[in-house]
Scaffold this active site. Sequence first.
Site, PDB file in Angstrom:
ATOM      1  N   HIS A  73      74.903  57.655  30.271  1.00  0.00           N
ATOM      2  CA  HIS A  73      74.945  57.816  28.979  1.00  0.00           C
ATOM      3  C   HIS A  73      76.153  56.872  28.314  1.00  0.00           C
ATOM      4  O   HIS A  73      76.216  56.840  27.004  1.00  0.00           O
ATOM      5  CB  HIS A  73      75.523  59.110  28.742  1.00  0.00           C
ATOM      6  CG  HIS A  73      74.234  60.102  28.914  1.00  0.00           C
ATOM      7  ND1 HIS A  73      73.710  60.359  30.387  1.00  0.00           N
ATOM      8  CD2 HIS A  73      73.258  60.483  28.255  1.00  0.00           C
ATOM      9  CE1 HIS A  73      72.722  61.102  30.287  1.00  0.00           C
ATOM     10  NE2 HIS A  73      72.494  61.371  29.028  1.00  0.00           N
ATOM     11  N   TYR A 100      75.949  59.768  35.896  1.00  0.00           N
ATOM     12  CA  TYR A 100      75.478  60.716  34.633  1.00  0.00           C
ATOM     13  C   TYR A 100      76.537  59.954  33.398  1.00  0.00           C
ATOM     14  O   TYR A 100      75.934  59.627  32.454  1.00  0.00           O
ATOM     15  CB  TYR A 100      75.701  62.185  34.760  1.00  0.00           C
ATOM     16  CG  TYR A 100      74.736  62.816  33.544  1.00  0.00           C
ATOM     17  CD1 TYR A 100      73.410  62.857  33.555  1.00  0.00           C
ATOM     18  CD2 TYR A 100      75.434  63.273  32.368  1.00  0.00           C
ATOM     19  CE1 TYR A 100      72.689  63.441  32.408  1.00  0.00           C
ATOM     20  CE2 TYR A 100      74.516  63.902  31.396  1.00  0.00           C
ATOM     21  CZ  TYR A 100      73.369  63.847  31.502  1.00  0.00           C
ATOM     22  OH  TYR A 100      72.559  64.419  30.387  1.00  0.00           O
TER      23      TYR A 100
END
Length: 108
Positions: free
Chosen positions: A23, A19
């Site tokens: 990002h 994750y």
Amino acid sequence: MVIRKAMVIRVRPEKLAEYRALHAKPFPGVIAALKAANVSNYSIFLKDDLLFGYLEYSGSDWAADMAKVAADPETQRWWQLTDPCQTPLESAAPGEWWADMEPLFYMA
């Protein structure tokens, strides 16, 4: 008029590194779709296994603008990568992914 929205979801601990990496380099088309949908000042924060999202919306039809974002092919591809990293809160409403938070205080 600007609407401030805050929302929360859990990140799966075993998916946190993935994750973070996603990002660190978000898809440019996703950013463009959000901007075209009148979203600005979008941030995601992490504490333990909680993700806190904040954004500002300056449009006049949230549902229509979010439907455009959801119809965007690059956003759909992004969600295919990010959704497996997340799990909704137990208190989320039925069908709700990121749970909306109640605004309690704002200092301009």
